[in-house]
Design an enzyme around this catalytic site. Sequence first.
Site, PDB file in Angstrom:
ATOM      1  N   LYS A  32       0.863  -1.182   0.000  1.00 56.56           N
ATOM      2  CA  LYS A  32       0.000   0.000   0.000  1.00 56.56           C
ATOM      3  C   LYS A  32       0.898   1.230   0.000  1.00 56.56           C
ATOM      4  O   LYS A  32       1.671   1.453   0.931  1.00 56.56           O
ATOM      5  CB  LYS A  32      -0.874  -0.021   1.266  1.00 56.56           C
ATOM      6  CG  LYS A  32      -1.639   1.237   1.560  1.00 56.56           C
ATOM      7  CD  LYS A  32      -2.555   1.682   0.448  1.00 56.56           C
ATOM      8  CE  LYS A  32      -3.523   0.615   0.031  1.00 56.56           C
ATOM      9  NZ  LYS A  32      -4.413   0.950  -1.054  1.00 56.56           N
TER      10      LYS A  32
ATOM     11  N   HIS B 193     -10.408  -6.675  -4.448  1.00 58.86           N
ATOM     12  CA  HIS B 193      -9.998  -5.634  -3.510  1.00 58.86           C
ATOM     13  C   HIS B 193     -10.426  -6.017  -2.098  1.00 58.86           C
ATOM     14  O   HIS B 193     -11.311  -6.856  -1.909  1.00 58.86           O
ATOM     15  CB  HIS B 193     -10.690  -4.331  -3.946  1.00 58.86           C
ATOM     16  CG  HIS B 193     -10.780  -3.295  -2.889  1.00 58.86           C
ATOM     17  ND1 HIS B 193     -11.865  -3.182  -2.045  1.00 58.86           N
ATOM     18  CD2 HIS B 193      -9.913  -2.317  -2.527  1.00 58.86           C
ATOM     19  CE1 HIS B 193     -11.664  -2.162  -1.220  1.00 58.86           C
ATOM     20  NE2 HIS B 193     -10.493  -1.626  -1.493  1.00 58.86           N
TER      21      HIS B 193
HETATM   22  O1  GKR Z   1      -7.133  -0.100   4.279  1.00 58.44           O
HETATM   23  O2  GKR Z   1      -6.020   1.724   4.096  1.00 58.44           O
HETATM   24  C1  GKR Z   1      -6.616   0.770   3.615  1.00 58.44           C
HETATM   25  C2  GKR Z   1      -6.663   0.649   2.113  1.00 58.44           C
HETATM   26  O3  GKR Z   1      -6.131   1.817   1.546  1.00 58.44           O
HETATM   27  C3  GKR Z   1      -8.083   0.428   1.642  1.00 58.44           C
HETATM   28  O4  GKR Z   1      -8.953   1.340   2.233  1.00 58.44           O
HETATM   29  C4  GKR Z   1      -8.219   0.469   0.148  1.00 58.44           C
HETATM   30  O5  GKR Z   1      -9.573   0.559  -0.196  1.00 58.44           O
HETATM   31  O6  GKR Z   1      -7.122  -1.670   0.159  1.00 58.44           O
HETATM   32  C5  GKR Z   1      -7.760  -0.753  -0.569  1.00 58.44           C
HETATM   33  C6  GKR Z   1      -7.173  -0.543  -1.911  1.00 58.44           C
HETATM   34  O7  GKR Z   1      -6.726  -1.497  -2.503  1.00 58.44           O
HETATM   35  O8  GKR Z   1      -7.190   0.560  -2.426  1.00 58.44           O
HETATM   36 MG    MG Z   2      -6.377  -0.352  -4.332  1.00 55.93          MG
END
Ligand code: GKR
Ligand code: MG
Length: 434
Positions: A204, A332
Site C-alpha cells: 500500500k 480488492h
Molecule cells: O485499508 O487503508 C486501507 C486501504 O487503503 C483500503 O482502504 C483500500 O480501499 O485496500 C484498498 C485498496 O486497494 O485501495
Molecule cells: Mg487499491
Amino acid sequence: MLYQTSNLKIEEIIVTPIAITDPPLLNAAGLHAPYALRTVLEIKTNRGINGVSEIPGNAEVNEALAQVAEQLVGWDPFQLGALKKMIFDTFGKEEDPRGDAPWDQRKVVHIYSALEVACLDIIGKAVDRPVVDLLGGRMRDRVPFAAYLFYKYEGAGGKLEFNKDPQATGWDAARQEAAVDPEGVVAQARAMCKEFGFQSIKLKGGAFPPQEEVDAMLALYEAFGAKVPLRHDPNAIWKMETAAHFGKKMEHVLEYWEDPVRGQKNMADLRKHFDIPFATNMCTTSFDDLPASIALHSEDIILSDHHFWGGLTASMQLAMICQTFGRDLSMHSNSHLGISLAAMVHLGAALPDFTYALDTHYPWQSEEIIKGGRMKFEDGAVSVPEGPGLGVALDHDALAKLHQNYLECRLTKRDDLVEMRKVQPDWTFQATRW
Ligand code: GKR
Ligand code: MG
C-alpha cells in the site's frame, strides 16, 4: 407483485455494528483508527434457517439497513431480483458515487450486498449446497491471496481502556516494528509470508514520497526474486508526471500497477506508456463506469469487491463482462473478519478465470466472530469452507464483545484524516499529493 416460491420467509433482520482492533496503518488518506468498523447482518427465517453477512461499518448504512429490515419481514429470501429492485427504488441513485478516499463510501450497493450475501447463505442452507455452487459451481478448491503490506506506526491497534485484550497476535515483527524504510518493508513481507505462506506481495503506497516507495518495491524484488509477483497501490494520489517518471523505475518488478493516478482518463493515458497491466478499485467501481472503462481502456484488471459491486451475483456478472472485453478480474479488500473472507473465498472459487492472487487485510486483524476462530491460510490460500451456505456460523459471544467495543469507541464512520491529525496536526488530505 412479490413472488413466494419457497416456504421460507424472513422473520427478523438483526443489524449489529462492531469495532475490530486495527493497527495504525498509513495510506493516501491518512491513518487507520485503533478500530475498524464492520456491520454484521443476521437474517432469521420462519424455518430456523438463518443467514449472515458482513460489510464495512458506517452509522448511516446501519440506519438505512434498519429502515429496510422491517419492510423485509415476510419476504422469500430466494427473490433476490425483487429485493434488489426494492432496495434501489427505496434509496435511489447516489449523487457522489464513491468519494476520493481509497475506500468506497456508497450506501446502496453496500446495503444490497449485505442482504444478498445473507440470503445466499440461507438459500445454500435450504438446498444444502455451498454458496460457491449458487454462483455457478466450483472452479477451484483453494483461493490464493496476496500479502498486503502497509507502512505503519508502531502498535497493534485497539485501546486498553476499551478492550482488555487488544493485542494483535501472530507475526509480531511485522505488526510492531514500524516499517518506514525498504528494510522494514522487506521484514514485514518476510514475516507475513512466513506466517501465511503468501506467494504474491502488494505494498500500500501513497504514504511517502515516490522515490521511497520505489526503493521499497526494488528492495522487495531483490529480497524475493522474480518468482514472487509484486504490486504497488498509491490509491491514485500520484500526479501524471510523477507516475510517468517513477513508474518507469519499477515497471520491471511489477506484476501490475494499481491506481497510480486518479480517474479513468488519466489511467488510460498513463497506461499507454507502460508494458504492465494496470488495475483499479478506484476509477472503475460500478456497472455505470464500465462503458467508459471499455472505451478508454483505463485498466486491465478490475479489482472487484462484492461489498461495493452489489453482492456476489453481481460480481459474477462483472466477471463475465470482463471476459467479454478481455479484462481480468481480481479482488480488492478492506479491514475485515471471517464472514467477509468466507464470501470472498466462495466468489474466488467460482470465478471462471483466476490469474491474480486476491487482496485481503485479514492478517492485520486478530479477532473473529465466527465459531472456530480465525480462518486458516495454507500456502497463502484459503480452502472453500465446508458445509452449506457460507459455511461459517456466528459466534454470538464474540459478536457481543466487539459490539461493546463499537459502543465504547464512539466511532461512527471511517475517517483516516482525523486519526492522522492526532499524529500530525497540520496534515491535510490531497486528492493528488505527490
Ligand atoms: O485499508 O487503508 C486501507 C486501504 O487503503 C483500503 O482502504 C483500500 O480501499 O485496500 C484498498 C485498496 O486497494 O485501495
Ligand atoms: Mg487499491
